[in-house]
Design an enzyme around this catalytic site. Structure first.
Site, PDB file in Angstrom:
ATOM      1  N   HIS A 169       0.823  -1.214   0.000  1.00 50.55           N
ATOM      2  CA  HIS A 169       0.000   0.000   0.000  1.00 50.55           C
ATOM      3  C   HIS A 169       0.861   1.269   0.000  1.00 50.55           C
ATOM      4  CE1 HIS A 169      -3.447  -2.585   0.943  1.00 50.55           C
ATOM      5  NE2 HIS A 169      -2.662  -3.143   1.853  1.00 50.55           N
ATOM      6  N   SER A 290      14.323  21.715 -15.851  1.00 48.58           N
ATOM      7  CA  SER A 290      13.123  22.495 -16.110  1.00 48.58           C
ATOM      8  C   SER A 290      13.492  23.762 -16.864  1.00 48.58           C
ATOM      9  CB  SER A 290      12.444  22.863 -14.781  1.00 48.58           C
ATOM     10  OG  SER A 290      11.498  23.895 -14.955  1.00 48.58           O
ATOM     11  N   LYS A 296      15.436  22.010 -10.662  1.00 52.23           N
ATOM     12  CA  LYS A 296      14.793  20.722 -10.950  1.00 52.23           C
ATOM     13  C   LYS A 296      15.751  19.692 -11.540  1.00 52.23           C
ATOM     14  CE  LYS A 296      11.250  19.618 -10.400  1.00 52.23           C
ATOM     15  NZ  LYS A 296      10.081  19.687 -11.280  1.00 52.23           N
ATOM     16  N   GLU A 303       9.644   8.309 -16.497  1.00 51.82           N
ATOM     17  CA  GLU A 303       8.244   8.721 -16.669  1.00 51.82           C
ATOM     18  C   GLU A 303       7.724   8.342 -18.057  1.00 51.82           C
ATOM     19  OE1 GLU A 303       8.287  12.862 -15.771  1.00 51.82           O
ATOM     20  OE2 GLU A 303       8.504  12.547 -13.613  1.00 51.82           O
TER      21      GLU A 303
END
Length: 475
Positions: A169, A290, A296, A303
């Site tokens: 979980h 970024s 960043k 991804e």
């Protein structure tokens, strides 16, 4: 042919293979809609191999002179070489890769080229080409995924004692090693490898000789072409042979599930590289920044592996939806299968390659992982099982240790800080010795059950994973 030539274009050469039946040629809009060569040109090397094999079938039947084989082979080889060089091959009126090959062979060889299609249809030809392509694609994906498995096994060998929390979980559950965790991904990939092997075997059946749907009246021996093309088997029923795309579905499903497994691994890389976890850092070469926020450091490759898996699920749905309502035998709907299959394989190949790159670019923060593995009551199950070994019913032990965890949380104490009195208050069989399991290495070493994370068990799993990958390899 004159009417067709007028209809399609005065200055263009016609390669329509079915013009005898019609007085007028195809409407340009219809031709543009049905034309598939932009997609199926990728099958050209396989179409040429099938043509050379079929020529030998025709020779065996006495329908082409044996001395013509050398010229057929030479033209096919030259066309294959031009394709490899990236030369433009398709004329404006080539409908598909099959008509392109027949057109060029007829232009170059005259009557010999015009004889080459005897006894075969584009129906059994495209099935043959696609089976050959899928067989090679399955072998390529099998090789790629077994290399990924070997990378995981090698990595695991060096990380058997490196702690990390195991999660359920997405909550810290029990301490494991990072080797054990990655081996879980490795075994999922080993099942993908087995599916790619199965997809290879499913594709390894020659449909050449099935004709349009019912074979041919010509005295052709289907085993000749099958042998030339290296197929392991020959079709049983001609109607099934031209309409069957189970093998393509097998490959697309295998590729999709592999992408799904890669997505799950990518998801963990995304999570672990975040400041909230802080378990891993990706090398600069495998990170992005970024355009607005200078600080960043983004795991974009992971991804994208995760994101592209969504389309792989769509590939399975698209292909099965395409096939579900088709009456026997061949229908033009099947023209659309190739784009789906090509797309699915390309995506899986790219995702496997990207994952290999990512795994080589990961640097683990072992201290951060060890701290996390020791926190959040990860010792609770171990203490519970100690009580079970002292003849305490499991549910009673579970309740007692749950109360201990709750009290320690309220008091902001660790297990090592618990007094003998507080331990005994929760259960008389809890002792000061139980504080030892606060060290996650103690729990890790104790988990010697089958398939568990104890170092000796992990070593067994590494060997089993390598054996599983070896067993499905071809050749």
């Amino acid at each position: 042919m004159g009417a067709l030539h007028q209809e399609v274009g005065e200055d263009e050469q016609v390669s329509i293979t079915w013009d005898g039946r019609f007085e007028r040629g195809p409407h340009p809009s219809m031709f543009a809609f049905t034309r598939s060569i932009d997609v199926d040109l990728r099958l050209l090397p396989y179409d040429l191999a099938a043509t050379k094999a079929h020529a030998r079938t025709l020779v065996a039947a006495g329908l082409i002179a044996r001395e013509d084989l050398s010229s057929i082979d030479a033209e096919c080889d030259e066309l294959a070489a031009r394709y490899e060089r990236g030369e433009p091959l398709a004329a404006a009126n080539d409908e598909d890769v099959h008509s392109l090959v027949e057109r060029i062979l007829t232009e170059r060889l005259g009557d010999t080229g015009a004889r080459i299609h005897a006894g075969r249809s584009r129906n059994d030809l495209v099935a043959t080409d696609l089976r050959l392509w899928c067989r090679d694609a399955s072998a390529g994906l099998l090789d790629a995924v077994t290399r990924l498995i070997e990378t995981i096994a090698t990595f695991a060998e060096g990380q058997i004692d490196t702690l990390v929390p195991g999660y359920t979980h997405l909550q810290r559950a029990q301490p494991v090693s990072i080797a054990f965790h990655f081996l879980a991904h490795g075994f999922a990939l080993s099942r993908d490898a087995a599916r790619f092997r199965s997809a290879y075997e499913a594709a390894d059946v020659s449909p050449l000789g099935a004709g349009a749907l019912a074979g041919t009246t010509l005295p052709l021996d289907a085993t000749v072409a099958a042998r030339e093309l290296g197929f392991g088997r020959v079709f049983d029923n001609a109607m099934d042979a031209v309409s069957d795309r189970d093998f393509a579905s097998d490959l697309v499903y295998a590729a999709s599930l592999c992408c799904l497994h890669l997505s799950r691994l990518a998801e963990e890389i995304v999570l672990w590289s975040s400041a909230e976890f802080g378990f891993v850092r990706l090398a600069d070469e495998w990170s992005t920044g970024s355009s607005m926020m200078p600080q960043k450091r983004n795991p974009d490759v992971a991804e994208l592996v995760r994101g592209r898996a969504a389309a792989s699920v769509g590939d399975v749905t698209a292909l099965l939806g395409l096939l579900k309502g088709l009456p026997l035998a061949y229908n033009r709907d099947l023209q659309e299968d190739k784009a789906i299959v090509f797309r699915a394989v390309d995506r899986a190949e790219a995702s496997i390659a990207a994952t290999l790159g990512l795994l080589g670019a990961i640097r683990f923060d072992k201290e951060a992982m060890a701290r996390a593995a020791a926190g959040a009551g990860s010792w609770a199950t171990d203490v519970t099982e100690r009580l079970v070994m002292r003849d305490v019913p499991f549910r009673h032990a579970h309740r007692a240790v749950g109360g201990l965890v709750a009290d320690l949380e309220r008091e902001s104490l660790t297990l090592t800080e618990a007094t003998d009195d507080s331990l005994g208050r929760h259960h008389p069989k809890l002792t000061g010795d139980d504080r030892a399991v606060a060290d996650p290495r103690t729990g890790l070493a104790a988990r010697t059950s089958h398939g568990g994370p104890a170092p000796a068990r992990v070593a067994e799993q590494i060997a089993a994973l390598r054996l599983a990958a070896k067993d499905v390899r071809l050749g």
